[in-house]
Design an enzyme around this catalytic site. Structure first.
Site, short mmCIF file in Angstrom:
data_model
loop_
_atom_site.label_atom_id
_atom_site.label_comp_id
_atom_site.label_asym_id
_atom_site.label_seq_id
_atom_site.Cartn_x
_atom_site.Cartn_y
_atom_site.Cartn_z
N ASN A 1 -3.65 4.39 4.10
CA ASN A 1 -4.80 4.37 4.34
C ASN A 1 -5.16 3.97 5.91
OD1 ASN A 1 -4.72 1.70 4.27
ND2 ASN A 1 -6.25 1.50 2.63
N HIS B 1 -4.35 0.99 7.20
CA HIS B 1 -4.32 -0.35 7.32
C HIS B 1 -3.33 -1.17 8.29
CE1 HIS B 1 -2.51 -1.90 3.32
NE2 HIS B 1 -1.40 -1.66 4.06
N GLU C 1 -8.23 -3.74 5.90
CA GLU C 1 -8.58 -2.23 5.06
C GLU C 1 -9.49 -1.41 6.10
OE1 GLU C 1 -6.45 -1.58 3.20
OE2 GLU C 1 -6.51 -2.48 1.27
P1 PGA Z 1 5.12 -0.42 3.35
O1 PGA Z 1 3.51 -0.95 3.78
O2 PGA Z 1 6.04 -1.02 4.45
O3 PGA Z 1 5.47 -0.95 1.88
O4 PGA Z 1 4.97 1.08 3.35
C1 PGA Z 1 3.14 -0.92 4.82
C2 PGA Z 1 1.83 -1.60 4.96
O5 PGA Z 1 0.98 -1.44 3.95
O6 PGA Z 1 1.23 -2.01 5.97
#
Ligand code: PGA
Length: 241
Positions: A138, A140, A145
């Site tokens: 998304n 973030h 968020e």
């Molecule tokens: P991920 O998460 O490395 O597990 O894909 C990245 C994040 O959510 O910042």
């Protein structure tokens, strides 16, 4: 803006490049402050850093670290906590001093006080020389968020359903995923001297495209990086789209 984009063939090459960049920072300034991330993306880079340490290529004895975030309510000893993740994947495998590693305390009873003290701690270290970021589906960064405004400092955040769904793979079921976390703010992140954003896999392509080429908006928190003077993006072909 100075954004360098390094595209790698796959996750293995992305991990090697990310580890090289972190190692270069440690070689350039052995007492540097590293900002570190958790999640799936950095696992390969941490593994490669451990290998470099074991080969005698880098020394972490004067390095200090600050992590981006931690789930609320998680003790350090909880296998799902980010404290645990960092110990397992990196800290216990290299010669960093435990007292030089820092994460927000997700069990703090006074959350705003914990956020303030984490901010003060980061300020007391001088600056973050190199901050490693992943990116959420998304958009973030840390646990900042999508929202109507950029939160500047370390704060407590309600995780979105998207994030809870994305992170449920680390838990036995979705109801166990914490709904709150403490995270560095966007201002804290933007104060880092150099930012290293790593993205792997097709599930990140849309978010990465919006972050790098879309409008700067708190709806895509990573888009703020377009305004940072020194960003390196390491993305594999699948994430680059
Ligand atoms: P991920 O998460 O490395 O597990 O894909 C990245 C994040 O959510 O910042």
């Amino acid at each position: 803006m100075r954004m360098r984009i390094l595209i790698t063939k796959d996750y293995e090459e992305l991990s090697a490049k990310t580890a090289d960049l972190i190692a270069a920072q440690v070689l350039l300034r052995p007492d540097c402050v590293l900002g570190l991330a958790t999640g799936s993306t950095p696992v390969g880079a941490y593994r490669d850093l451990v290998e470099k340490y074991e080969n005698g290529e880098i020394d972490f004895s004067d390095v200090k670290t600050v992590n981006l975030d931690e789930y609320c309510g998680m003790r350090d000893s909880d296998p799902q906590s980010y404290h645990y993740f960092m110990n397992e994947n990196l800290f216990s495998r290299i010669n960093i001093r435990p007292e030089n590693t820092h994460l927000p305390d997700g069990t703090a009873s006074d959350v705003s006080r914990e956020c303030e003290s984490y901010e003060k701690l980061i300020a007391s270290l001088g600056r973050i020389d190199l901050l490693l970021l992943g990116i959420g589906n998304n958009g973030h960064i840390g646990f900042n968020e999508p929202s109507e405004g950029f939160a500047v400092k370390t704060h407590c955040v309600d995780l979105t359903d998207d994030t809870v769904r994305a992170n449920k793979r680390f838990f036995s079921n979705e109801s166990e995923v914490p709904r709150k976390a403490l995270t560095m703010g966007i201002g804290t992140i933007m104060m880092a001297e150099t930012i290293l954003l790593a993205a792997s896999g097709a599930s990140k392509a849309e978010a990465l495209k919006k972050a790098l080429r879309g409008p700067v908006t708190p709806e895509v928190p990573a888009s703020i990086l377009q305004l940072h003077p020194n960003v390196i993006v390491v993305a594999d072909e699948a994430a680059f789209g």
